[in-house]
Write an enzyme that holds these catalytic residues in place. Structure first.
Site, PDB file in Angstrom:
ATOM      1  N   ASP A 221       4.964  -5.907   9.360  1.00  0.00           N
ATOM      2  CA  ASP A 221       6.168  -5.621  10.338  1.00  0.00           C
ATOM      3  C   ASP A 221       6.204  -6.544  11.573  1.00  0.00           C
ATOM      4  O   ASP A 221       7.345  -6.943  11.981  1.00  0.00           O
ATOM      5  CB  ASP A 221       5.880  -4.054  10.561  1.00  0.00           C
ATOM      6  CG  ASP A 221       6.382  -3.256   9.618  1.00  0.00           C
ATOM      7  OD1 ASP A 221       7.111  -3.770   8.510  1.00  0.00           O
ATOM      8  OD2 ASP A 221       6.017  -2.124   9.511  1.00  0.00           O
TER       9      ASP A 221
ATOM     10  N   ARG B 162       0.830  -1.094   0.094  1.00  0.00           N
ATOM     11  CA  ARG B 162       0.049  -0.091  -0.029  1.00  0.00           C
ATOM     12  C   ARG B 162       0.916   1.292  -0.086  1.00  0.00           C
ATOM     13  O   ARG B 162       1.681   1.422   0.849  1.00  0.00           O
ATOM     14  CB  ARG B 162      -0.927   0.063   1.091  1.00  0.00           C
ATOM     15  CG  ARG B 162      -2.106  -0.990   1.227  1.00  0.00           C
ATOM     16  CD  ARG B 162      -3.029  -0.299   2.253  1.00  0.00           C
ATOM     17  NE  ARG B 162      -2.519  -0.093   3.762  1.00  0.00           N
ATOM     18  CZ  ARG B 162      -3.412   0.506   4.719  1.00  0.00           C
ATOM     19  NH1 ARG B 162      -4.758   0.387   4.290  1.00  0.00           N
ATOM     20  NH2 ARG B 162      -2.947   0.731   5.613  1.00  0.00           N
TER      21      ARG B 162
END
Ligand code: PRP
Ligand code: URA
Length: 208
Positions: free
Chosen positions: A202, A103
């Site tokens: 992450d 994104r």
């Protein structure tokens, strides 16, 4: 457009552990994989069976096996990779394709950077894997790409979805069934799912 929310207690418990910001990278990665296995169990519930005859140590028996429906798994890189092994543990014969997209942090629009799908994907039932369905943009684009390659039977499997993402995915691809572990409240101003679990990629790979 009702998604299938898999409300099994084990899965719900594991999602709560994922949400906790104290959960470290290794535990987070293990949990994503375990949850994927539980979601796989539910998303494959409609696989067709056929009867075969086998010999047990006791006698002959008519029994059921999978009727040879071919499956493909398509994790969306990166975070979808965290679900792959958990899915393959139940359906080891599935072929695997990959779509890489991220994104854009400003526009929140997906940017595709990689696509490698099984050559016979048009003949396969496809399970698209991504833990997070936020605005829905990534899933909508990835599924459009998979359809361009000829696939017709597609399911989306995710861990957590925002109502906005479910709506966008359903409007763009009403034929795609959605299996998730939880539908959360909304998106925040940065496009993160609330309460969510933060950035799945992450947290799986420890990149933040
Ligand atoms: C995350 C997630 C989805 C996407 C969801 O990926 O894994 O692919 O965001 O957001 P959307 O529904 O608004 O499109 P990200 O772009 O962070 O890339 P990554 O998996 O490489 O971290
Ligand atoms: N992508 C993520 O990893 N988390 C979110 O909350 C939204 C998009």
């Amino acid at each position: 457009m009702t998604p299938m929310i898999v409300d099994h207690p084990l899965l719900q418990h594991k999602i709560s552990l994922l949400r906790n910001k104290q959960t470290g990278t290794k535990e987070f990665r293990d949990l994503v994989s375990e949850i994927a296995t539980l979601l796989c169990y539910e998303a494959t519930r409609d696989l067709p069976l056929e009867e075969v005859e086998i010999e047990t140590p006791i006698t002959m028996a008519r029994t059921k096996v999978l009727a040879g429906r071919k499956l493909a798994l398509v994790p969306l890189l990166r975070a979808g990779m965290g679900m792959l092994d958990g899915m393959l543990s139940l359906i080891p014969a599935a072929k695997v394709g990959f779509i890489g997209l991220y994104r854009d942090e400003t526009t929140l629009k997906p940017v595709e950077y990689f696509c490698k799908l099984p050559a016979d994907i048009a003949e396969r039932d496809v399970l698209v894997l991504d833990p997070m369905l936020a605005t829905g943009g990534s899933a909508v684009d990835a599924i459009a790409q998979i359809k361009k390659h000829g696939a017709k039977r597609i399911k989306f499997i995710g861990l957590i979805a925002a109502p906005e993402g479910i709506k966008a995915l359903h409007e763009a691809h009403p034929d795609v069934d959605i299996y998730i572990g939880a539908e959360d409240e909304c998106l925040d101003e940065n496009g993160y799912i609330v309460p969510g679990l933060g950035d799945a990629g992450d947290r799986i790979y420890g990149t933040k």
